[in-house]
Write a protein that holds these residues in place. Sequence first.
Motif, PDB file in Angstrom:
ATOM      1  N   GLU A  36       0.841  -1.211   0.000  1.00 43.60           N
ATOM      2  CA  GLU A  36       0.000   0.000   0.000  1.00 43.60           C
ATOM      3  C   GLU A  36       0.869   1.252   0.000  1.00 43.60           C
ATOM      4  N   SER A  52      -4.384   6.183  -1.036  1.00 41.25           N
ATOM      5  CA  SER A  52      -5.523   5.808  -0.178  1.00 41.25           C
ATOM      6  C   SER A  52      -5.357   6.418   1.206  1.00 41.25           C
ATOM      7  N   ARG A 105      -6.976  -0.804   0.524  1.00 42.56           N
ATOM      8  CA  ARG A 105      -6.208   0.431   0.313  1.00 42.56           C
ATOM      9  C   ARG A 105      -5.100   0.201  -0.712  1.00 42.56           C
TER      10      ARG A 105
END
Length: 147
Positions: A36, A52, A105
Amino acid sequence: MEIHKFQIAKIQLDDAMLCFIEERYFSSLTLAGASEEIFGRLSERYCNKKSSYNNLKNLLKIRLPKESLNLDLNLSRNALKHATNPDEDVINIYPEVESMIMILRAINNYLNFSDSGQHKLPHIDTFLEKISSHKLVTDPKLKFHFL
């Protein structure tokens, strides 16, 4: 070996989904958190798209009371990676839910950077099928609290 961080993050994300499918949530959360962050930084750097993490942080600033703004969206991920504070040797965590959220995410950041799935993730369909019946996804009361 020379390898682009996009490829490393793609492997980490796919492995995170596989670990989730196999109910190895701590490993899943750690791998998803790493991917992520990499995808988020790459999408901000090369695509001029917010990660995100930054999108959620901005959304929570609008929806949460001022005293909640210190909420750390990466608290669980970081708690699994570090052991620097003896006061945090025992943690309170919901690994299945937090792993699922971190994977989502990471997928969002991946899609920002990868031209809408140009590089297919092998385990994404099985992961999405598994979470489609999860209480967090199907219970409207929980969805409201999550958002």
